[in-house]
Design a protein around this motif. Sequence first.
Motif, PDB file in Angstrom:
ATOM      1  N   THR A   2       0.841  -1.190   0.000  1.00  0.00           N
ATOM      2  CA  THR A   2       0.000   0.000   0.000  1.00  0.00           C
ATOM      3  C   THR A   2       0.879   1.244   0.000  1.00  0.00           C
ATOM      4  OG1 THR A   2      -1.592  -1.206   1.326  1.00  0.00           O
ATOM      5  CG2 THR A   2      -1.888   1.163   1.172  1.00  0.00           C
ATOM      6  N   THR A   3       0.849   2.008  -1.090  1.00  0.00           N
ATOM      7  CA  THR A   3       1.617   3.244  -1.142  1.00  0.00           C
ATOM      8  C   THR A   3       0.626   4.388  -1.267  1.00  0.00           C
ATOM      9  OG1 THR A   3       1.866   2.892  -3.511  1.00  0.00           O
ATOM     10  CG2 THR A   3       3.704   2.240  -2.101  1.00  0.00           C
ATOM     11  N   ASP A  19       1.362   0.682  -9.045  1.00  0.00           N
ATOM     12  CA  ASP A  19       0.423  -0.122  -9.805  1.00  0.00           C
ATOM     13  C   ASP A  19      -0.821   0.717 -10.048  1.00  0.00           C
ATOM     14  OD1 ASP A  19      -0.330  -3.125 -10.536  1.00  0.00           O
ATOM     15  OD2 ASP A  19      -2.079  -2.199  -9.600  1.00  0.00           O
ATOM     16  N   PRO A  20      -1.533   0.502 -11.173  1.00  0.00           N
ATOM     17  CA  PRO A  20      -2.766   1.280 -11.411  1.00  0.00           C
ATOM     18  C   PRO A  20      -3.795   1.138 -10.294  1.00  0.00           C
ATOM     19  CG  PRO A  20      -2.078   0.138 -13.404  1.00  0.00           C
ATOM     20  CD  PRO A  20      -1.186  -0.353 -12.306  1.00  0.00           C
ATOM     21  N   TRP A  34      -9.114   2.947  -0.164  1.00  0.00           N
ATOM     22  CA  TRP A  34      -7.857   2.708  -0.892  1.00  0.00           C
ATOM     23  C   TRP A  34      -7.964   1.466  -1.778  1.00  0.00           C
ATOM     24  CZ3 TRP A  34      -3.966   5.276  -2.508  1.00  0.00           C
ATOM     25  CH2 TRP A  34      -2.773   4.648  -2.897  1.00  0.00           C
ATOM     26  N   GLY A  35      -7.650   1.666  -3.066  1.00  0.00           N
ATOM     27  CA  GLY A  35      -7.613   0.552  -4.000  1.00  0.00           C
ATOM     28  C   GLY A  35      -8.594   0.722  -5.141  1.00  0.00           C
ATOM     29  N   ARG A  36      -8.096   1.107  -6.282  1.00  0.00           N
ATOM     30  CA  ARG A  36      -8.962   1.316  -7.450  1.00  0.00           C
ATOM     31  C   ARG A  36      -9.733   0.063  -7.811  1.00  0.00           C
ATOM     32  NH1 ARG A  36      -6.672   2.479 -13.547  1.00  0.00           N
ATOM     33  NH2 ARG A  36      -8.696   2.582 -14.606  1.00  0.00           N
ATOM     34  N   GLY A  71      -3.767  -4.522   1.342  1.00  0.00           N
ATOM     35  CA  GLY A  71      -3.691  -3.305   0.555  1.00  0.00           C
ATOM     36  C   GLY A  71      -4.444  -3.439  -0.739  1.00  0.00           C
ATOM     37  N   ALA A  72      -4.160  -2.535  -1.656  1.00  0.00           N
ATOM     38  CA  ALA A  72      -4.880  -2.473  -2.925  1.00  0.00           C
ATOM     39  C   ALA A  72      -4.602  -3.698  -3.787  1.00  0.00           C
ATOM     40  CB  ALA A  72      -4.485  -1.206  -3.678  1.00  0.00           C
ATOM     41  N   ARG A  73      -5.652  -4.210  -4.405  1.00  0.00           N
ATOM     42  CA  ARG A  73      -5.500  -5.314  -5.350  1.00  0.00           C
ATOM     43  C   ARG A  73      -5.075  -4.784  -6.712  1.00  0.00           C
ATOM     44  NH1 ARG A  73     -11.070  -8.636  -4.636  1.00  0.00           N
ATOM     45  NH2 ARG A  73     -10.319  -9.633  -6.545  1.00  0.00           N
ATOM     46  N   HIS A  74      -4.329  -5.584  -7.435  1.00  0.00           N
ATOM     47  CA  HIS A  74      -3.986  -5.271  -8.811  1.00  0.00           C
ATOM     48  C   HIS A  74      -5.172  -5.593  -9.718  1.00  0.00           C
ATOM     49  CE1 HIS A  74       0.640  -5.808  -8.013  1.00  0.00           C
ATOM     50  NE2 HIS A  74       0.106  -4.825  -7.318  1.00  0.00           N
TER      51      HIS A  74
END
Length: 301
Positions: A2-3, A19-20, A34-36, A71-74
């Motif tokens: 997670t950034t 990462d996107p 957090w996390g598109r 954190g965010a998934r790809h």
Amino acid sequence: MTTEPPRPGEPRRPSGPRDPGDAWVVAPTGERYWGRFGAAGLLAWDPRRGVLLQHRVAWSHFGGTWGLPGGARHEDESAVGGAMREAAEEAGVPDGAVRARLVSVLDLGFWSYATVVADVVQPFEPVISDPESVELSWVPVDAVDDYPLHPGFAGAWGRLRTLLPVRPTIIVDAANVVGSVPDGWWRDRAGAAGRLMDRVERWLAGGVPGAVLSLDEHTWFPRVVVVLEGRARDAAAAASRSVEVVEAPASGDDEIAAQAARAVEAGEQVTVITSDRGLADRVLAVGAAVHGAGWLLERLP
């Protein structure tokens, strides 16, 4: 990893290739998530030591609280894949040290968070491997509520805790299942058993809906034991680690009944797959459920 971008006035954190998926999603009411592509976290459970929690660094979202490595998934990344990757990046969780048991998803429509509950199968010590953690600790289940928890985790913990003792197990009477389809299996018993295990492995890869296992709405990854007997035992060497193989030294039925009895005694929710009525009666007597060979075959890819 997670950034999260800093808010105004926050110190800038170390950055690298993004990462996107590393982006905020803003709710219609203004809250940020957090996390598109959503986010995922790992709830690793060791019955001896408790659950693995992360003390979040001050500059992170809800910094200073305790929660799960995650954190965010790809994009196109599964919940299990995302949770395992994040846990490796943030807590040094070794590959193969935990086995996913279920996925619980909070879906808000515009954003989702998946909690992957996983059993520790190879004990390990967590390692702070990025700047997002102040501390990583195994916390006894009864002590989790004593910590200042991340609000999201605090809201889910009561429900997640009730799921920790739920351990579905499927024991497959391979001889009976293979023998239920007249496809020439008798010419190559080991090959037929190997093909069955390959199909079971592919079925398990994406998880099993809880309704299939007479459980709740979560996605489950049941422990699956395939019992081989006679010449079919030659297929054991080709089995993957997602399927446990037991080679019956003598009677396959005796071994299946013994496996079911031990699993039930250990508190597992056991289902035996067999169309053999005598064996079905034996495993029902020890507290297991039974489905016929057709039940499994119609669900396999």
